[in-house]
Design an enzyme around this catalytic site. Structure first.
Site, mmCIF file in Angstrom:
data_model
loop_
_atom_site.group_PDB
_atom_site.id
_atom_site.type_symbol
_atom_site.label_atom_id
_atom_site.label_comp_id
_atom_site.label_asym_id
_atom_site.label_seq_id
_atom_site.Cartn_x
_atom_site.Cartn_y
_atom_site.Cartn_z
ATOM 1 C CG HIS A 255 -2.878 -2.757 0.446
ATOM 2 N ND1 HIS A 255 -1.918 -3.696 0.741
ATOM 3 C CD2 HIS A 255 -3.805 -3.279 -0.451
ATOM 4 C CE1 HIS A 255 -2.466 -4.829 0.373
ATOM 5 N NE2 HIS A 255 -3.397 -4.632 -0.506
ATOM 6 N NE ARG B 70 11.080 -1.852 6.562
ATOM 7 C CZ ARG B 70 9.984 -1.560 5.982
ATOM 8 N NH1 ARG B 70 8.590 -1.676 6.513
ATOM 9 N NH2 ARG B 70 9.673 -1.122 4.770
ATOM 10 N NE ARG B 71 11.944 1.826 5.415
ATOM 11 C CZ ARG B 71 10.801 2.517 5.446
ATOM 12 N NH1 ARG B 71 10.226 3.166 6.277
ATOM 13 N NH2 ARG B 71 10.514 2.601 4.086
ATOM 14 C CE1 TYR C 75 -2.987 -7.621 -4.261
ATOM 15 C CE2 TYR C 75 -3.359 -5.760 -2.756
ATOM 16 C CZ TYR C 75 -3.339 -7.181 -3.226
ATOM 17 O OH TYR C 75 -3.243 -8.044 -2.147
ATOM 18 C CG HIS D 107 5.851 -9.492 2.623
ATOM 19 N ND1 HIS D 107 4.938 -10.404 2.109
ATOM 20 C CD2 HIS D 107 4.843 -8.402 2.587
ATOM 21 C CE1 HIS D 107 3.775 -9.990 1.604
ATOM 22 N NE2 HIS D 107 3.883 -8.853 1.872
ATOM 23 C CG PHE D 108 9.107 -5.109 0.175
ATOM 24 C CD1 PHE D 108 10.157 -4.839 -0.298
ATOM 25 C CD2 PHE D 108 8.788 -4.681 1.565
ATOM 26 C CE1 PHE D 108 11.043 -4.083 0.179
ATOM 27 C CE2 PHE D 108 9.756 -3.686 1.950
ATOM 28 C CZ PHE D 108 10.756 -3.405 1.368
ATOM 29 C CG HIS D 109 13.552 -7.703 -1.342
ATOM 30 N ND1 HIS D 109 13.080 -7.008 -0.240
ATOM 31 C CD2 HIS D 109 14.223 -7.056 -2.373
ATOM 32 C CE1 HIS D 109 13.871 -5.783 -0.559
ATOM 33 N NE2 HIS D 109 14.559 -5.838 -1.796
HETATM 34 FE FE1 HAS Z 1 2.336 -7.159 1.201
HETATM 35 C C1 HAS Z 1 3.794 -5.327 3.833
HETATM 36 C C2 HAS Z 1 -0.190 -7.903 3.452
HETATM 37 C C3 HAS Z 1 0.589 -8.968 -0.884
HETATM 38 C C4 HAS Z 1 4.157 -5.536 -0.925
HETATM 39 N N1 HAS Z 1 3.822 -5.621 1.426
HETATM 40 C C5 HAS Z 1 4.131 -5.008 2.547
HETATM 41 C C6 HAS Z 1 5.211 -4.074 1.864
HETATM 42 C C7 HAS Z 1 5.386 -4.022 0.772
HETATM 43 C C8 HAS Z 1 4.382 -5.212 0.201
HETATM 44 C C9 HAS Z 1 6.073 -3.399 -0.266
HETATM 45 O O1 HAS Z 1 -1.277 -6.793 6.302
HETATM 46 C C10 HAS Z 1 6.111 -3.047 2.760
HETATM 47 C C11 HAS Z 1 5.884 -1.713 2.921
HETATM 48 C C12 HAS Z 1 6.858 -1.021 3.779
HETATM 49 O O2 HAS Z 1 7.750 -0.403 3.426
HETATM 50 O O3 HAS Z 1 6.378 -0.882 4.770
HETATM 51 N N2 HAS Z 1 0.600 -8.233 1.364
HETATM 52 C C13 HAS Z 1 -0.309 -8.440 2.319
HETATM 53 C C14 HAS Z 1 -1.437 -9.314 1.854
HETATM 54 C C15 HAS Z 1 -1.167 -9.758 0.927
HETATM 55 C C16 HAS Z 1 0.028 -9.020 0.273
HETATM 56 C C17 HAS Z 1 -2.652 -9.810 2.669
HETATM 57 N N3 HAS Z 1 2.258 -7.300 -0.526
HETATM 58 C C18 HAS Z 1 1.600 -8.213 -1.322
HETATM 59 C C19 HAS Z 1 1.998 -8.138 -2.480
HETATM 60 C C20 HAS Z 1 3.164 -6.995 -2.849
HETATM 61 C C21 HAS Z 1 3.078 -6.647 -1.352
HETATM 62 C C22 HAS Z 1 1.586 -8.746 -3.846
HETATM 63 C C23 HAS Z 1 3.754 -6.385 -3.919
HETATM 64 C C24 HAS Z 1 3.786 -6.570 -5.135
HETATM 65 N N4 HAS Z 1 1.966 -6.487 3.240
HETATM 66 C C25 HAS Z 1 0.720 -7.011 3.997
HETATM 67 C C26 HAS Z 1 0.671 -6.153 5.348
HETATM 68 C C27 HAS Z 1 1.896 -5.452 5.441
HETATM 69 C C28 HAS Z 1 2.599 -5.678 3.951
HETATM 70 C C29 HAS Z 1 -0.133 -6.449 6.489
HETATM 71 C C30 HAS Z 1 2.467 -4.466 6.557
HETATM 72 C C31 HAS Z 1 3.576 -5.233 7.219
HETATM 73 C C32 HAS Z 1 3.942 -4.568 8.619
HETATM 74 O O4 HAS Z 1 3.940 -4.849 9.589
HETATM 75 O O5 HAS Z 1 4.704 -3.242 7.967
HETATM 76 C C33 HAS Z 1 -2.028 -10.790 0.040
HETATM 77 O O6 HAS Z 1 -2.304 -9.973 -1.357
HETATM 78 C C34 HAS Z 1 -1.265 -11.780 -0.679
HETATM 79 C C35 HAS Z 1 -2.169 -12.748 -1.474
HETATM 80 C C36 HAS Z 1 -1.670 -13.875 -2.430
HETATM 81 C C37 HAS Z 1 -1.513 -15.092 -2.253
HETATM 82 C C38 HAS Z 1 -0.579 -16.054 -3.165
HETATM 83 C C39 HAS Z 1 -1.200 -16.539 -4.389
HETATM 84 C C40 HAS Z 1 -0.342 -17.268 -5.333
HETATM 85 C C41 HAS Z 1 -0.128 -17.287 -6.602
HETATM 86 C C42 HAS Z 1 0.774 -18.219 -7.324
HETATM 87 C C43 HAS Z 1 0.370 -19.187 -7.837
HETATM 88 C C44 HAS Z 1 1.330 -20.231 -8.306
HETATM 89 C C45 HAS Z 1 1.093 -21.255 -9.242
HETATM 90 C C46 HAS Z 1 2.342 -21.875 -9.668
HETATM 91 C C47 HAS Z 1 0.150 -21.134 -10.076
HETATM 92 C C48 HAS Z 1 -2.463 -15.861 -1.637
HETATM 93 C C49 HAS Z 1 -0.992 -16.419 -7.251
HETATM 94 C C50 HAS Z 1 1.641 -23.505 -9.756
HETATM 95 C C51 HAS Z 1 2.643 -24.366 -9.751
HETATM 96 C C52 HAS Z 1 2.809 -25.248 -8.742
HETATM 97 C C53 HAS Z 1 3.720 -26.459 -9.016
HETATM 98 C C54 HAS Z 1 1.969 -25.623 -7.672
HETATM 99 CU CU CU Z 2 -0.714 -3.782 2.266
#
Ligand code: HAS
Ligand code: CU
Length: 584
Positions: free
Chosen positions: A233, A447-448, A237, A384-386
């Site tokens: 995890h 997957r995979r 980040y 999700h991760f792409h």
């Molecule tokens: Fe994830 C699985 C939960 C974020 C990467 N994640 C994965 C895997 C990868 C990955 C690689 O709880 C798979 C690993 C594998 O091979 O098995 N993930 C989360 C949560 C977040 C999250 C709660 N993940 C990421 C990020 C990654 C990433 C970042 C890579 C860089 N993830 C999980 C969970 C799994 C998981 C479970 C396990 C699933 C399973 O079953 O295997 C959070 O940190 C996300 C918070 C993000 C936000 C979005 C904020 C938006 C922003 C953009 C703002 C846009 C603007 C534009 C300002 C709340 C900052 C404005 C313009 C306008 C017009 C409005």
């Molecule tokens: Cu995670």
């Protein structure tokens, strides 16, 4: 401030600045070369889901889908990201502070990770180690794989002391002042990674390396998985925080505005440091041997880790709005369309942010234990991760390359139009691909899985109901091939391109109430750009509290142990012993 003291603290001369630039370029080129190979293989996997089995035509280079998937995951997720980050998060603080980094450590970092990469490439291409990017035991690869991985992980732990040393030297020269923002964010990222790497580092050293060398016969898979996700995890980040550094530390300037809040940026990084560590086992919601009570606690903790990203969304959204309005944008949408969309670097980052809204929302879905049970181990997860690492991070790193290669080499970007085409194609390709992956995951496609190897009638019977989304997956993959080609023409063309008349500065942003410049100045003719962001030290009590990075690291270490001792204890006291499997 005494100039003698300043001189004695190793300040960059023209010569050292040039060697820093060369080193940074080496990190960038190695990282992006890894991505070139990894990204070239990706669409084969997308075609696999679309029912097209390209692998038999690729022998002897690639034997199986699983071999291709391992190369794709290892090169993109570790080598590309680690090299760019270990370069960028040393180079940017050094330039922001105007101090020379410890070049010996930085070169050692590059050397260890480069040797590690070569060992991994050997182990993966000789088809001995198709263990996928998670290298879960008891799948067993060759010793080259685990030794190479160990070198990469330990090499990536050298930038933390380099950044902390830069910060300490700057603080000695500017007593009582707050760490400039980009350095603060880099230090927080590196401290997070230092603690994060403990899990996989110990899995490799204690379990996998001795096992692959034949010093031990068996391995405990559950302990291995748990240690892996201790790191797994935080690693997401370690991919995201460098992108956030670009969004907070550079983008507002590139977009023509200012960062609206420096303390919110610091708060984000402090929270990411503290929350990233204890939640790793949310990747193990369906694993046996972990108590449901802990799984419930992990779900709550995981929702906390989304908080700093929500702060980021609002802070950066407002910063972009400010820039758009300064550029004449009016009304609800006008500020958004008024952003400098013709700049490939800005376009790449804003598109990355838009995609990340969906990636982050998907993460929150996955963090919810019950919902994760529906989609775990389906194509939903790579979907999700792409749109997190594959778009938010990868496109931001591409955006960095667009200004950084000209900055480092003094050469002109080959073509703004082709660069813009590459980022739009990447954005569209990833969106179509991720839509298909999420959708087919909901229909239960695993997957995979080498689904295209099935006889066509069987493939149709089993996956026919997911025909439309799986076709989208394949189309997305093909669009991404064009994106990759366009990007690398620009990348290589710029490296070899025409010389620029004037140097390209680092686009350090400024915050409201911030200072113009933090660099230490000794009157040497260095190529430093006046820049940097920081709140006025006396104006933000929050920023002052957050300056205690040592204390935050201690809190993180204690909470990580508090989370992992109860998870690991039952596993350690009920060990299982598995022999290695080689199923490819
Ligand atoms: Fe994830 C699985 C939960 C974020 C990467 N994640 C994965 C895997 C990868 C990955 C690689 O709880 C798979 C690993 C594998 O091979 O098995 N993930 C989360 C949560 C977040 C999250 C709660 N993940 C990421 C990020 C990654 C990433 C970042 C890579 C860089 N993830 C999980 C969970 C799994 C998981 C479970 C396990 C699933 C399973 O079953 O295997 C959070 O940190 C996300 C918070 C993000 C936000 C979005 C904020 C938006 C922003 C953009 C703002 C846009 C603007 C534009 C300002 C709340 C900052 C404005 C313009 C306008 C017009 C409005
Ligand atoms: Cu995670």
């Amino acid at each position: 401030m005494s100039t003698i003291l300043e001189r004695s603290l190793a300040l960059p001369t023209v010569k050292t600045a040039a060697s820093e630039r060369r080193m940074m370029l080496a990190f960038l080129v190695w990282g992006f070369s890894a991505l070139m190979i990894g990204a070239a293989i990706g669409p084969l996997q997308a075609l696999n889901y679309g029912g097209i089995n390209a692998y038999p035509y690729l022998r002897p280079l690639l034997q199986t889908y699983y071999q291709g998937l391992t190369i794709h995951g290892v090169l993109n997720a570790y080598i590309f990201t680690f090299f760019v980050t270990c370069g960028l998060l040393v180079y940017l603080p050094a330039r922001e502070l105007g101090l020379a980094p410890n070049m010996t450590l930085w070169r050692l970092c590059f050397g260890m990770m480069a040797v590690g990469t070569l060992m991994l490439l050997y182990a993966m291409f000789d088809n001995s180690s198709s263990v996928l990017w998670t290298f879960y035991p008891p799948l067993k690869g060759s010793a080259f794989f685990y030794l190479g991985m160990t070198l990469v992980v330990f090499g990536s732990l050298l930038p933390p002391p380099i950044v902390l040393d830069l910060r300490a030297r700057w603080k000695a020269l500017r007593p009582g002042e707050l760490t400039p923002l980009v350095t603060y964010m880099s230090a927080a990222t590196m401290l997070m990674w230092l603690l994060g790497a403990v899990g996989a580092g110990s899995e490799l050293v204690v379990q996998l390396v001795p096992w692959s060398l034949g010093l031990t016969n068996t391995v405990d898979p559950m302990i291995g998985r748990t240690l892996f996700w201790w790191t797994g995890h935080p690693i997401v980040y370690f991919w995201l925080m460098p992108a956030y550094i670009s969004w907070y530390g550079l983008l507002s300037k590139q977009a023509g505005g200012k960062l609206v809040s420096d303390p919110m940026a610091r708060l984000t990084f402090a929270l990411l440091l503290v929350f990233s560590l204890p939640v790793g086992s949310h990747h193990q919601y369906v694993d046996p041997g972990i108590s449901p009570i802990w799984k419930g606690i992990l779900a709550a903790l995981t929702l906390s880790v989304a908080l700093p990203s929500l702060i980021t969304a609002f802070t950066l959204g407002l910063s972009l709005e400010y820039a758009g309005r300064l550029r004449g944008g009016r009304g609800w949408i006008g500020w958004f369309t008024a952003l400098p969309w013709r700049s490939p670097s800005v376009a790449a980052q804003v598109l990355a942010m838009l995609t990340f809204i969906f990636g982050g929302a998907g993460g929150i879905v996955l963090g919810s234990w019950q919902l994760d049970n529906i989609v775990h181990n389906t194509t939903w997860i790579p979907g999700h991760f792409h749109i997190t690492v594959g778009t938010a991070t990868a496109m931001t790193f591409m955006s960095v390359a667009f200004w950084m290669i000209p900055h480092l080499t003094g050469r002109k970007l080959l073509s703004t139009r082709l660069a813009l085409a590459s980022v739009w194609l990447w954005f569209v390709g990833m969106s179509v691909f991720a839509l298909g992956m999420h959708w087919s995951g909901l229909l239960g496609v695993p997957r995979r899985a080498w689904v295209s190897q099935l006889p066509h009638s069987v493939y149709e019977r089993v996956y026919g109901s997911a025909h439309l989304p799986l076709t989208l997956v394949a189309i997305g993959g093909i669009i991404l091939w064009f994106a990759t080609i366009a990007f690398y023409i620009v990348f290589v063309g710029t490296l070899l391109g025409r010389r620029l008349a004037a140097p390209v500065p680092i686009p350090f942003a400024q915050a409201f109430g911030g200072k113009e410049n933090h660099a230490i100045d000794v009157g040497e003719p260095v190529d430093r750009e006046p820049a940097g962001v920081s709140a006025h030290p006396h104006l933000s009590p929050l920023a002052k509290v957050l300056e205690h990075l040592g204390l935050l690291t201690l809190i993180t270490a204690v909470s990580t142990l508090a989370a992992y001792i109860p998870i690991l204890w039952p596993l350690v006291t009920n060990m299982t012993a598995a022999h290695g499997w080689k199923i490819w």
